[in-house]
Design an enzyme around this catalytic site. Structure first.
Site, PDB file in Angstrom:
ATOM      1  N   LYS A 170      83.773  42.402  51.817  1.00  0.00           N
ATOM      2  CA  LYS A 170      82.583  41.718  51.340  1.00  0.00           C
ATOM      3  C   LYS A 170      82.923  40.342  50.789  1.00  0.00           C
ATOM      4  O   LYS A 170      82.158  39.388  50.943  1.00  0.00           O
ATOM      5  CB  LYS A 170      81.894  42.549  50.252  1.00  0.00           C
ATOM      6  CG  LYS A 170      80.652  43.267  50.790  1.00  0.00           C
ATOM      7  CD  LYS A 170      79.706  43.634  49.672  1.00  0.00           C
ATOM      8  CE  LYS A 170      79.979  45.035  49.177  1.00  0.00           C
ATOM      9  NZ  LYS A 170      78.945  45.518  48.249  1.00  0.00           N
ATOM     10  N   GLU A 203      77.101  48.592  45.890  1.00  0.00           N
ATOM     11  CA  GLU A 203      76.900  47.605  44.836  1.00  0.00           C
ATOM     12  C   GLU A 203      76.084  46.499  45.493  1.00  0.00           C
ATOM     13  O   GLU A 203      76.450  46.029  46.571  1.00  0.00           O
ATOM     14  CB  GLU A 203      78.227  47.011  44.343  1.00  0.00           C
ATOM     15  CG  GLU A 203      77.974  46.021  43.207  1.00  0.00           C
ATOM     16  CD  GLU A 203      79.193  45.186  42.802  1.00  0.00           C
ATOM     17  OE1 GLU A 203      80.198  45.198  43.534  1.00  0.00           O
ATOM     18  OE2 GLU A 203      79.113  44.511  41.758  1.00  0.00           O
ATOM     19  N   ARG A 237      88.839  54.122  54.760  1.00  0.00           N
ATOM     20  CA  ARG A 237      87.793  53.184  55.129  1.00  0.00           C
ATOM     21  C   ARG A 237      88.010  52.710  56.561  1.00  0.00           C
ATOM     22  O   ARG A 237      89.097  52.834  57.117  1.00  0.00           O
ATOM     23  CB  ARG A 237      87.744  52.012  54.157  1.00  0.00           C
ATOM     24  CG  ARG A 237      89.013  51.178  54.107  1.00  0.00           C
ATOM     25  CD  ARG A 237      88.964  50.217  52.921  1.00  0.00           C
ATOM     26  NE  ARG A 237      87.695  49.516  52.871  1.00  0.00           N
ATOM     27  CZ  ARG A 237      87.190  48.961  51.765  1.00  0.00           C
ATOM     28  NH1 ARG A 237      87.842  49.058  50.631  1.00  0.00           N
ATOM     29  NH2 ARG A 237      86.043  48.321  51.801  1.00  0.00           N
TER      30      ARG A 237
END
Length: 558
Positions: free
Chosen positions: A273, A37, A263
């Site tokens: 983020k 994104e 992850r």
RNA sequence: UGGGGUGUCGCCAAGCGGUAAGGCAACGGAUUUUGAUUCCGUCAUACGGAGGUUCGAUCCCUCCCACCCCAGCCA
């Protein structure tokens, strides 16, 4: 066979699945995708995903698409789109012609939303957000059906078209899938498919005021692009039933499958983020490319080559168990990739004047230094020796402990590629600080060679000729956070290390370093790997410490 | 008292019923004009726990425990 981890092809459960699908003929070609994104910069966690997706595609002779998941214009920016492409390329991967955006499919997605409405599988809901949350139920209690759940197909069509036409303000209505408000899986409790967002999209501008949610865009985009293996992280596992439900209820051209892996987490590091954005926004770092940042841009600026990142990711592996990798593993990968090729140079970070009393004043001579001890092809370079030199402050101790091999009064050491020198006396300033070392040298040890009498020395120091050294600024970086698990106590910002950046201004480097190319790795002998920073100039270069050398002395010392 | 996951050496991670790979770290020792590199060697009778099946289980079954994710009109 003593194959190393780097020489054998990576193996993990994802690759096993792909291999099985290929072997069984379930897929004719492998197509993966990396779907960022564009709301921030790529970081180490993304590197793992990039290496996995592009790596699998490469290994199976397939392809990997770069697809921007740009469904939320209020958070996304063109600048991020550009940075992401730059970073993926830098990491060493090529998407060829396969650059896509979820926004490329907005029209198709819209048509599919209407398809769902026609089939009675979606409805427009006027329920305000707070109330919708209350109706959703809790983890242990089922939700309530919305009163708008029973609208007619015609009414839903009309309302949805009005949504698209911009007749309603943000948040007034949403399009929801009609699934099961009592499902144990919260994602199946009539998830929102479209919301009203009067915002300008980086790519579609103001063409739309309704945007699909992640759930309604991702799987269908995968289907449109013929993705065979849609690999994502564990937190999307709960979304898979919805991913599959949509694929099954829509006339999509393909049937992609989602697989999840854990992850990446790293000690002393934050890979969120949201938090990284805060660090940049609030000025805790100089920007997304601050060398302390775990972003690809920051890591690159610090001097870490892409190959080191790939090596690191390969060593970490891919699995389904949540884990936190020791940051030392990253440092090791960086050293291992830099050591075989980085040219050696000399630089003095904290200079201490060393005067050779028996070396003629004004005399100078040129010595030959080896550029790489294990790579003779890198050749040699000339270095200047003279009466006044600089050595490292750390390499002298007036009252040394037993295991200190370096210089101290009366002690003899070797100056790399130079001569043996012996410390005869010390000069101090009014405050008693040592400001210079007065030494003598042994002319028979030129080039650093042992003297005829076979005298041995315990240490070899790096040094620079005072008159020839180039002043430089050197930036030392350490972990941005001062605990292995930042934020474990609740407030991540409270764990920010106050001294993660140390700027050394009185440094000196070899003349040759004045023209060092930005980003190119060199090893400053005995201190670490460095690279020139774009902030520097030819007159006053600036170097970043990429990573220090392993230091068993410092370790033993505590 | 919901749903979905995961638990193998300090940290990652292989293993897929036949008797525990590898990497990082650590610790010894050799070489060394970087206390670097390189090189040798040591480092899980043990696989979250308890039962069970089996000639044999880290791998199969049962129960239990711990941890992670999910109640955004974020992704």
């Amino acid at each position: 066979m003593a194959d190393t981890a780097t020489s054998e092809p990576p193996r993990d459960f994802i690759r096993d699945i792909v291999q099985a699908d290929v072997d069984a003929g379930r897929v004719t070609g492998v197509v993966t995708r990396f779907p960022p994104e564009p709301n921030g910069f790529l970081h180490l966690g993304h590197a793992k995903s990039i290496c996995l997706n592009f790596g699998v595609a490469r290994e199976f002779g397939g392809k990997c698409h770069l697809r921007f998941d740009d469904t939320n214009p209020v958070k996304e920016e063109q600048a991020f789109i550009d940075a992401i492409q730059r970073d993926v390329k830098w990491l060493g991967f090529d998407w060829g012609d396969n650059l896509f955006h979820a926004s490329d499919y907005f029209e198709q997605l819209y048509a599919w939303a209407e398809h769902l409405i026609e089939g009675g599988f979606a409805y427009v809901d006027d329920t305000p957000p707070e109330q919708m949350r209350a109706q959703r139920g809790t983890l242990t209690e089922p939700g309530q059906n919305s009163p708008f759940r029973y609208r007619s197909v015609e009414e839903n069509q009309a309302l949805f078209r009005d949504m698209r036409a911009g007749k309603f303000p943000n948040g007034a209505r949403v399009l929801r899938a009609k699934i099961d408000m009592a499902s144990g899986n919260m994602n199946l409790r009539d998830p929102v498919l479209y919301r009203i967002l009067h915002a300008t999209h980086p790519r579609t501008g103001d063409a739309w005021c309704i945007y699909p949610t992640y759930d309604f865009a991702h799987g269908q985009s995968d289907a449109i692009e013929g993705i065979t293996h849609s690999v994502c992280t564990l937190e999307f596992e709960d979304h898979k039933p919805l991913y599959d439900w949509l694929i099954e209820h829509l006339p999509v051209p393909a049937r992609p499958r989602q697989y999840e892996f854990a992850r990446l987490n790293i000690t002393y590091t934050v890979l969120s983020k949201r938090i990284l954005t805060t660090l940049v926004r609030d000025g805790h770092v100089s920007g997304w490319d601050d060398p302390r940042m775990p972003t690809l841009a920051g890591i690159r600026r610090r001097g870490v080559p892409a190959a080191a990142l790939r090596e690191f990711v390969g060593r970490v592996g891919v699995a389904r168990a949540n884990s936190t990798v020791d940051v030392q593993m990253f440092d090791a990968a960086v050293r291992d990739t830099l050591n075989p090729s980085a040219p050696r140079r000399m630089a003095v970070l904290r200079p201490l004047k060393l005067i050779i009393e028996n070396y003629p004043e004004g005399q100078t001579e040129t010595l030959e230094a080896i550029n790489h001890p294990d790579v003779p092809e890198q050749g040699t370079r000339p270095i200047t020796f003279s009466r006044e030199l600089y050595v490292e402050q750390d390499d002298f101790m007036e009252n040394p402990p037993r295991k200190f091999y370096r210089l101290s009064p009366g002690k003899e050491v070797r100056l790399r590629y130079g001569y043996y020198v012996t410390c005869r006396s010390v000069e101090k300033d009014a405050d008693g600080n040592v400001v210079a070392l007065r030494c003598t040298y042994d002319p028979e040890t030129k080039g650093g060679n042992a003297p005829p009498d076979g005298r041995k020395v315990q240490a070899t120091l790096h040094w620079l000729s005072a008159a020839d050294a180039v002043p430089a600024e050197i930036r030392l970086y350490s972990h941005l956070f001062n605990r292995p698990d930042p934020g474990a106590d609740g407030d991540v910002m409270a764990d920010l290390a106050p001294d993660s950046l140390e700027v050394l201004t009185g440094c000196f480097v070899e003349p040759a370093l004045a023209s060092a190319a930005v980003g190119e790795a060199v090893q400053f002998e005995r201190t670490g790997y460095f690279c020139a920073d774009p902030d520097g100039t030819a007159e006053r270069p600036v170097f970043n410490r990429t990573v220090g050398l392993r230091d068993s002395y410092a370790k033993a010392k505590g």
